[in-house]
Design an enzyme around this catalytic site. Structure first.
Site, short mmCIF file in Angstrom:
data_model
loop_
_atom_site.label_atom_id
_atom_site.label_comp_id
_atom_site.label_asym_id
_atom_site.label_seq_id
_atom_site.Cartn_x
_atom_site.Cartn_y
_atom_site.Cartn_z
N LYS A 42 48.16 60.37 83.48
CA LYS A 42 47.24 61.68 82.78
C LYS A 42 49.23 63.09 82.97
CE LYS A 42 42.37 61.79 83.17
NZ LYS A 42 42.51 60.94 83.58
N GLU A 99 44.56 71.29 86.13
CA GLU A 99 44.32 71.71 85.23
C GLU A 99 43.79 73.01 85.01
OE1 GLU A 99 45.34 68.93 81.63
OE2 GLU A 99 43.37 69.16 81.40
N HIS A 121 31.06 63.77 82.86
CA HIS A 121 32.18 63.37 82.58
C HIS A 121 31.72 61.85 81.63
CE1 HIS A 121 33.91 66.90 84.73
NE2 HIS A 121 33.25 66.53 85.54
N ARG A 169 44.10 51.96 74.00
CA ARG A 169 43.71 50.68 73.51
C ARG A 169 42.30 51.14 72.95
NH1 ARG A 169 38.41 53.20 75.37
NH2 ARG A 169 38.73 53.81 77.35
#
Length: 667
Positions: free
Chosen positions: A125, A209, A244, A301
């Site tokens: 990330k 973040e 999530h 993917r």
């Protein structure tokens, strides 16, 4: 236009390095292209549906079934033994593993996916965000540097501002992710996230973040070839999540204009070009209330939800992956991509959604998948659901002329489908799809958590109990012939005491009625029931569907009465196993009654936060169990002292295994 990358070796045989529904889905497209197909399987999955679908199959040997699908050496060896010139990784397992892509390349095997360098660049990330910033893709304020000390992270958190998210740098899927609303909690949450990230990805590095409340999760599907051509296939909305984890996905995203789609698509394509991406990939964004989008991550993917994009574009993404992998240019330009109608996908999983989404494994007693108009179902249902793998059982994808038609078709298909023997989240999915917020497309990533707080698990009512009682008696008396329900004094009267695990037992009084029927009394309620077939009953003249299966039977007399050990019944939206109330244990195994905690699932002890002798408060986390790729926290039910800790990190547990014993201390 960039220079073409070297063409891969030609191949006419494909090995699918995966299992379950995604293996079956890849095998279908490979066969349509005329490829010879090879499946791989663990020792415990020799009879799995994906094995039967392939032309050939090779067993993988490892310490466990899960380890078999994660063994790079075993899969590369299977390619050599079978003569497979290419390998498709599906999703999960090794699909985003750069080492696997490199091992395939070294062995002269075509990896159906991006290069190892692209996987490394975008799979992390922090690195992906740095590339996105460099090419002008909008990003949220954050920190992904190498300095990971608590002091440095606290300083960065103060700079970014609250609320913020902690994320695992090396992976996704909600693992290693924590929300921070107070800097006082930061150090504790960082430690928990790092431990989870290390266990899940072998890498404890984190990033911070800015948290955007009220945002939607919207992702862009991209396709690229090795000649520098790249297109996007529109967006998917994946805002219906829990922990999530995506639960329901749809395309196109409600409320996204053509202009916004073009802007997000152009940003996604720009990012793919930046790393020389080849194949199918997904660029994920947060879309805030003002209509601004912010980069989240890239999945290098095929996605679980790729079917909704296929439904609205008519493009077979696996076929495109395979064509690109064998060196063909993309057969379409951006202007050729057209969208038709709306598609919604729901993930049917083996889990108890109303009890913390605890995963369920075990035997499937029976299954029935609806054959519905414009509804595609991908599944690989076999005899068992293994606790070693993801809990996904099937994907239901409904397509309609508009969103409401797709929604209604999906509701109908789920309502008419049934899996008996393990708990599923079907009832929860139906609540989602019928919820006013979902119907109105008033969505953000938190809507489901807020709405579900008012939902309750379905429970057997008197009508359901009456149907179960009549079926139980009917099956018990089948060996007695046509006069089984009649005696010399008239209709036979009987009584049964039955129970569903987790619910109070009930008593039912049954009296034989004409035409193989029963008058059934449950408490003050009386119903006239007739069993019309194995798939329907008549209740007071109202014919209704049922799905029923028996699990074992015991001989109770010389007249060959057979009493089921367990009878599974799905009726009127409620599915459960029915047992003789007399067989109920005095204390249900696996409960957290008092201060004794027992496992409710198969799994592995991932972490332990206490030791014997520690004092704990009610609600305090004690340990976590990793099951079906999710981590489940076990908390103290009472205040007290840890009197016994019966497990250690890494231990495998099964339902009813003793975990912790807590002794209440005198006030």
């Amino acid at each position: 236009m960039t220079q073409p990358a070297p063409l891969p070796r030609a191949f006419d045989a494909l090995l699918v390095a995966n299992r379950g529904e995604i293996a079956r889905r890849v095998l279908r497209s490979a066969r349509l292209l005329g490829l010879r197909t090879i499946a791989v399987h663990a020792q415990g999955e020799r009879d799995a549906p994906h094995v039967a679908d392939a032309d050939e199959a090779i067993e993988l040997h490892a310490d466990s079934d899960l380890a078999a699908y994660l063994s790079i050496e075993a899969i590369v060896d299977a390619c050599r033994r079978s003569g497979a010139g290419a390998v498709h990784p599906g999703y999960g397992f090794l699909s985003e593993n750069a080492a696997f892509a490199r091992a395939c390349e070294a062995a002269g095997i075509v990896f159906v996916g991006p290069s190892a360098d692209a996987i490394e660049a975008l799979g992390n990330k922090a690195r992906a965000k740095a590339i996105a910033q460099r090419v002008g893709v909008p990003c949220l304020p954050g920190y992904g540097g190498d300095e990971q000390s608590a002091t440095a992270m606290a300083a960065e958190a103060e700079r970014i501002g609250l609320p913020l998210m902690i994320k695992a740098a090396a992976g996704g899927g909600g693992r290693g992710m924590r929300r921070v609303d107070s800097l006082a909690d930061l150090e504790r949450l960082l430690a928990a996230a790092a431990a989870e990230a290390q266990a899940a990805f072998g890498d404890a590095r984190l990033l911070l973040e800015r948290r955007v409340d009220g945002a939607r999760h919207v992702e862009i599907q991209v396709l690229a070839d090795r000649f520098g051509n790249c297109v996007h296939l529109g967006e998917r909305d994946c805002s219906t999540q829990r922990r999530h984890q995506k639960l329901v996905e749809e395309a196109p995203a409600p409320g996204v204009s053509a202009r916004l789609r073009e802007a997000m698509g152009e940003a996604a394509v720009r990012l793919a070009h930046a790393v020389g991406y080849v194949g199918a990939g997904t660029v994920e964004f947060l879309l805030d209330r003002d209509g601004d989008f912010h980069f989240l991550e890239v999945n290098t993917r095929l996605q679980v939800e790729h079917r909704v994009t296929e439904a609205v574009t008519g493009i077979d993404l696996v076929e495109m992956q395979l064509r690109v992998a064998r060196g063909e240019p993309l057969p379409l330009a951006q202007a050729d991509v057209r969208f038709a109608g709306h598609a919604i996908e729901a993930r049917l999983c083996a889990e108890d959604a109303f009890a913390g989404f605890v995963p369920h494994g075990g035997s499937i007693a029976a299954s029935r998948i609806a054959q519905a108009e414009a509804v595609l179902v991908d599944h690989a249902l076999g005899a068992r659901v293994s606790p070693q793998f993801d809990s996904l059982l099937a994907k239901f994808v409904a397509h309609g002329r508009d969103r409401e038609e797709a929604r209604l078709r999906l509701v109908s298909a789920l309502d008419d489908s049934s899996i008996l023997g393990v708990a599923t989240n079907r009832a929860f999915l139906l609540e989602c799809l019928r919820a006013p917020s979902f119907v109105a497309a008033d969505l953000d990533v938190d809507w489901l958590v807020e709405a579900a707080s008012a939902w309750r698990a379905p429970a057997p009512d008197a009508r359901w109990q009456a149907v179960a009682s009549a079926l139980w008696m009917h099956r018990t008396m089948r060996g007695h012939g046509p006069l089984a329900n009649w005696s010399s004094s008239g209709p036979r009267r009987s009584q049964v005491a039955l129970a569903v695990e987790g619910s109070a037992p009930w008593n039912a009084r049954l009296e034989a009625a004409p035409d193989d029927g029963f008058a059934v009394c449950v408490g003050p309620h009386r119903f006239l029931l007739r069993i019309e077939s194995a798939e329907s009953v008549s209740i007071d003249g109202h014919r209704q569907p049922i799905h029923v299966a028996l699990e074992g039977a015991s001989l109770v007399s010389s007249r060959t009465s057979l009493v089921p050990c367990r009878m599974w019944l799905d009726h009127a939206g409620f599915a459960a196993g029915v047992i003789d109330a007399a067989s109920l244990p005095s204390r249900r195994a696996g409960s957290g009654t008092g201060g004794e905690l027992r496992a409710r699932m198969h799994g592995r002890i991932a972490s332990i936060a206490v030791a014997e002798g520690h004092r704990v408060n009610a609600g305090q986390p004690l340990l976590s169990i990793e099951a079906m790729k999710m981590e489940h926290v076990v908390s103290a039910p009472i205040d007290g002292r840890v009197a016994a800790l019966a497990v250690s990190v890494g231990a495998q547990v099964s339902p009813a295994t003793l975990l912790v014993r807590i002794e209440a201390e005198a006030a």
